[in-house]
Design a protein around this motif. Structure first.
Motif, PDB file in Angstrom:
ATOM      1  N   ARG A  14       0.852  -1.183   0.000  1.00  0.00           N
ATOM      2  CA  ARG A  14       0.000   0.000   0.000  1.00  0.00           C
ATOM      3  C   ARG A  14       0.892   1.238   0.000  1.00  0.00           C
ATOM      4  O   ARG A  14       1.834   1.333   0.776  1.00  0.00           O
ATOM      5  CB  ARG A  14      -0.907   0.016   1.234  1.00  0.00           C
ATOM      6  N   GLN A  15       0.581   2.184  -0.875  1.00  0.00           N
ATOM      7  CA  GLN A  15       1.373   3.393  -0.951  1.00  0.00           C
ATOM      8  C   GLN A  15       0.907   4.379   0.123  1.00  0.00           C
ATOM      9  O   GLN A  15      -0.266   4.754   0.169  1.00  0.00           O
ATOM     10  CB  GLN A  15       1.255   4.033  -2.335  1.00  0.00           C
ATOM     11  N   ARG A  16       1.830   4.793   0.974  1.00  0.00           N
ATOM     12  CA  ARG A  16       1.527   5.768   1.998  1.00  0.00           C
ATOM     13  C   ARG A  16       1.703   7.175   1.432  1.00  0.00           C
ATOM     14  O   ARG A  16       2.574   7.418   0.606  1.00  0.00           O
ATOM     15  CB  ARG A  16       2.467   5.549   3.197  1.00  0.00           C
ATOM     16  N   TYR A  17       0.867   8.103   1.865  1.00  0.00           N
ATOM     17  CA  TYR A  17       0.956   9.488   1.403  1.00  0.00           C
ATOM     18  C   TYR A  17       1.127  10.459   2.565  1.00  0.00           C
ATOM     19  O   TYR A  17       2.016  11.316   2.539  1.00  0.00           O
ATOM     20  CB  TYR A  17      -0.294   9.849   0.601  1.00  0.00           C
ATOM     21  N   VAL A  18       0.299  10.315   3.605  1.00  0.00           N
ATOM     22  CA  VAL A  18       0.346  11.239   4.734  1.00  0.00           C
ATOM     23  C   VAL A  18       1.705  11.142   5.427  1.00  0.00           C
ATOM     24  O   VAL A  18       2.176  10.051   5.759  1.00  0.00           O
ATOM     25  CB  VAL A  18      -0.788  10.934   5.738  1.00  0.00           C
ATOM     26  N   THR A  25       4.604  11.921   4.099  1.00  0.00           N
ATOM     27  CA  THR A  25       5.719  11.672   3.190  1.00  0.00           C
ATOM     28  C   THR A  25       6.189  12.947   2.498  1.00  0.00           C
ATOM     29  O   THR A  25       5.518  13.986   2.531  1.00  0.00           O
ATOM     30  CB  THR A  25       5.317  10.665   2.105  1.00  0.00           C
ATOM     31  N   ASP A  26       7.344  12.841   1.833  1.00  0.00           N
ATOM     32  CA  ASP A  26       7.840  13.961   1.036  1.00  0.00           C
ATOM     33  C   ASP A  26       6.861  14.315  -0.084  1.00  0.00           C
ATOM     34  O   ASP A  26       6.758  15.479  -0.477  1.00  0.00           O
ATOM     35  CB  ASP A  26       9.207  13.624   0.430  1.00  0.00           C
ATOM     36  N   ARG A  27       6.140  13.315  -0.576  1.00  0.00           N
ATOM     37  CA  ARG A  27       5.137  13.587  -1.608  1.00  0.00           C
ATOM     38  C   ARG A  27       4.085  14.559  -1.112  1.00  0.00           C
ATOM     39  O   ARG A  27       3.656  15.463  -1.837  1.00  0.00           O
ATOM     40  CB  ARG A  27       4.455  12.293  -2.053  1.00  0.00           C
ATOM     41  N   GLN A  28       3.659  14.374   0.121  1.00  0.00           N
ATOM     42  CA  GLN A  28       2.672  15.289   0.679  1.00  0.00           C
ATOM     43  C   GLN A  28       3.250  16.691   0.818  1.00  0.00           C
ATOM     44  O   GLN A  28       2.578  17.685   0.509  1.00  0.00           O
ATOM     45  CB  GLN A  28       2.173  14.795   2.036  1.00  0.00           C
ATOM     46  N   GLY A  83       5.230  23.842   2.929  1.00  0.00           N
ATOM     47  CA  GLY A  83       5.635  22.446   2.796  1.00  0.00           C
ATOM     48  C   GLY A  83       5.870  21.725   4.112  1.00  0.00           C
ATOM     49  O   GLY A  83       6.036  20.505   4.123  1.00  0.00           O
ATOM     50  N   ARG A  84       5.877  22.478   5.200  1.00  0.00           N
ATOM     51  CA  ARG A  84       6.109  21.835   6.501  1.00  0.00           C
ATOM     52  C   ARG A  84       4.831  21.158   6.975  1.00  0.00           C
ATOM     53  O   ARG A  84       3.796  21.789   7.161  1.00  0.00           O
ATOM     54  CB  ARG A  84       6.568  22.865   7.533  1.00  0.00           C
ATOM     55  N   LEU A  85       4.892  19.856   7.194  1.00  0.00           N
ATOM     56  CA  LEU A  85       3.723  19.093   7.613  1.00  0.00           C
ATOM     57  C   LEU A  85       3.472  19.286   9.110  1.00  0.00           C
ATOM     58  O   LEU A  85       4.414  19.556   9.868  1.00  0.00           O
ATOM     59  CB  LEU A  85       3.921  17.609   7.304  1.00  0.00           C
ATOM     60  N   PRO A  86       2.227  19.155   9.536  1.00  0.00           N
ATOM     61  CA  PRO A  86       1.890  19.400  10.944  1.00  0.00           C
ATOM     62  C   PRO A  86       2.720  18.582  11.913  1.00  0.00           C
ATOM     63  O   PRO A  86       3.048  19.037  13.004  1.00  0.00           O
ATOM     64  CB  PRO A  86       0.409  19.037  11.021  1.00  0.00           C
ATOM     65  N   GLN A  87       3.058  17.348  11.527  1.00  0.00           N
ATOM     66  CA  GLN A  87       3.774  16.470  12.443  1.00  0.00           C
ATOM     67  C   GLN A  87       5.287  16.618  12.360  1.00  0.00           C
ATOM     68  O   GLN A  87       6.016  15.951  13.105  1.00  0.00           O
ATOM     69  CB  GLN A  87       3.387  15.009  12.187  1.00  0.00           C
ATOM     70  N   ALA A  88       5.780  17.492  11.469  1.00  0.00           N
ATOM     71  CA  ALA A  88       7.222  17.638  11.267  1.00  0.00           C
ATOM     72  C   ALA A  88       7.868  18.369  12.438  1.00  0.00           C
ATOM     73  O   ALA A  88       7.324  19.352  12.947  1.00  0.00           O
ATOM     74  CB  ALA A  88       7.506  18.381   9.973  1.00  0.00           C
ATOM     75  N   ALA A  89       9.063  17.909  12.831  1.00  0.00           N
ATOM     76  CA  ALA A  89       9.770  18.526  13.952  1.00  0.00           C
ATOM     77  C   ALA A  89      10.496  19.802  13.541  1.00  0.00           C
ATOM     78  O   ALA A  89      10.735  20.678  14.364  1.00  0.00           O
ATOM     79  CB  ALA A  89      10.768  17.526  14.537  1.00  0.00           C
ATOM     80  N   ASP A  90      10.863  19.893  12.250  1.00  0.00           N
ATOM     81  CA  ASP A  90      11.574  21.074  11.759  1.00  0.00           C
ATOM     82  C   ASP A  90      11.286  21.243  10.272  1.00  0.00           C
ATOM     83  O   ASP A  90      10.388  20.589   9.727  1.00  0.00           O
ATOM     84  CB  ASP A  90      13.087  20.947  12.016  1.00  0.00           C
ATOM     85  N   ASP A  91      12.060  22.097   9.612  1.00  0.00           N
ATOM     86  CA  ASP A  91      11.822  22.402   8.200  1.00  0.00           C
ATOM     87  C   ASP A  91      12.610  21.517   7.242  1.00  0.00           C
ATOM     88  O   ASP A  91      12.576  21.750   6.025  1.00  0.00           O
ATOM     89  CB  ASP A  91      12.192  23.865   7.913  1.00  0.00           C
ATOM     90  N   GLN A 122      12.332  18.429   6.112  1.00  0.00           N
ATOM     91  CA  GLN A 122      11.571  17.716   5.090  1.00  0.00           C
ATOM     92  C   GLN A 122      11.050  18.675   4.029  1.00  0.00           C
ATOM     93  O   GLN A 122      11.105  18.378   2.829  1.00  0.00           O
ATOM     94  CB  GLN A 122      10.411  16.955   5.719  1.00  0.00           C
ATOM     95  N   ALA A 123      10.533  19.832   4.443  1.00  0.00           N
ATOM     96  CA  ALA A 123      10.010  20.813   3.492  1.00  0.00           C
ATOM     97  C   ALA A 123      11.108  21.307   2.556  1.00  0.00           C
ATOM     98  O   ALA A 123      10.890  21.472   1.346  1.00  0.00           O
ATOM     99  CB  ALA A 123       9.381  21.976   4.245  1.00  0.00           C
TER     100      ALA A 123
END
Length: 311
Positions: free
Chosen positions: A242-246, A248-251, A276-284, A286-287
């Motif tokens: 199953r492809q995860r989206y939430v 991920t870098d894709r999101q 690009g920073r996701l709500p669960q991200a600890a810092d920038d 990933q964005a």
């Protein structure tokens, strides 16, 4: 399986498709090879229910390859909207530019499918494969649906139906094998028109009934001949991933593109990073990684402290 059984399967599937097949605009008699190409590129990893409205909007704006070839990269990425994998939009634009330089191909791609099939040269599938982003599957799909030629586009739905119905095994994993191709070749109609119709019917059966995880065998028009059912419906040893989206870098990439599509001017770098920073991200981190990946894919342009869609 005997030739008589295969003939009965074709009849049963054709009758089912006549009543149950979905009425998409890119299946209608007035479809063009260009419209088929757009639909096939859009449908890569995207459900048809999402493709149809995007396809309608795209074809209203760019009904010919020459139209999209003249558009800017930013325009095509913006028009692509939320279909996902936006590099496909740039592949279509590059393919359209190549077609625009080949007057014969550009003309053929805008004809109704029946006329295009009558006018196309025998090597049309090979010529399609030379286009940017057009691999063996897409070339075969446009050849059969856009030009009415006998071709075998082995997508996941077709591979699953053929494996179950004629091979007695569950959905195959990985790339199509020589054995799969040989089995498909053996059961495909030899005449162009019949082969094109059969391709659409098998593909639709896989999409609507013979699904990967939740097949509805009681609704299947060819259940009586299904080797997989006769074998007890064995499940493949390796489960489908199953492809995860939430998360991920894709999101993160999608959120950045959402911001840039909604604006007409370059945006401050920090605003783009924040988008690009996701709500669960600890810092920038990933964005920022997602933004650099978009730049590598030519989906954004970074100039100093400003970011925009590609120019």
């Amino acid at each position: 399986m005997s030739e008589a059984d295969t003939a009965e399967i074709r009849q049963a599937l054709a009758a089912w498709f006549a009543s149950a097949g979905r009425d998409f605009p890119f299946r209608r008699p007035e479809r063009t090879p260009w419209g088929v190409l757009v639909s096939e590129v859009m449908a890569q990893q995207t459900p048809m229910t999402r493709v149809e409205p995007a396809w309608n909007a795209w074809m209203r704006r760019w009904p010919r390859p020459t139209d999209v070839a003249a558009a800017s990269p930013a325009d095509v990425v913006r028009q692509w909207g939320k279909l996902g994998y936006p590099r496909r939009a740039l592949y279509l634009r590059t393919a359209a530019a190549t077609m625009s330089e080949d007057r014969e191909l550009a003309h053929l791609m805008t004809l109704p499918a029946a006329d295009a099939g009558a006018a196309a040269p025998p090597d049309i599938e090979d010529r399609l494969r030379r286009l940017s982003g057009v691999g063996p599957y897409t070339a075969a799909a446009v050849s059969t649906f856009g030009f009415g030629r006998r071709a075998i586009p082995l997508d996941t739905n077709i591979r699953r139906v053929i494996a179950r119905l004629f091979g007695g095994s569950d959905q195959p994993a990985g790339a199509a094998t020589r054995e799969e191709r040989a089995r498909a070749e053996a059961v495909w109609p030899s005449e162009d028109a019949a082969a094109s119709a059969w391709t659409a019917q098998v593909m639709e059966l896989g999409a609507l009934v013979c699904r990967a995880r939740t097949p509805e065998c009681s609704r299947c028009p060819v259940e009586a001949w299904c080797a997989w059912r006769d074998a007890g419906s064995p499940v493949r040893e390796q489960p489908l991933a199953r492809q995860r989206y939430v998360g991920t870098d894709r999101q993160a990439r999608g959120r950045i593109l959402d911001l840039l599509r909604e604006t007409s001017s370059p945006q401050p770098l920090e605003r783009v990073i924040a988008a690009g920073r996701l709500p669960q991200a600890a810092d920038d981190s990933q964005a920022r990684r997602a933004l650099l990946a978009l730049e590598r894919d030519h989906l954004v342009t970074i100039e100093g402290e400003r970011v925009s869609l590609p120019r």
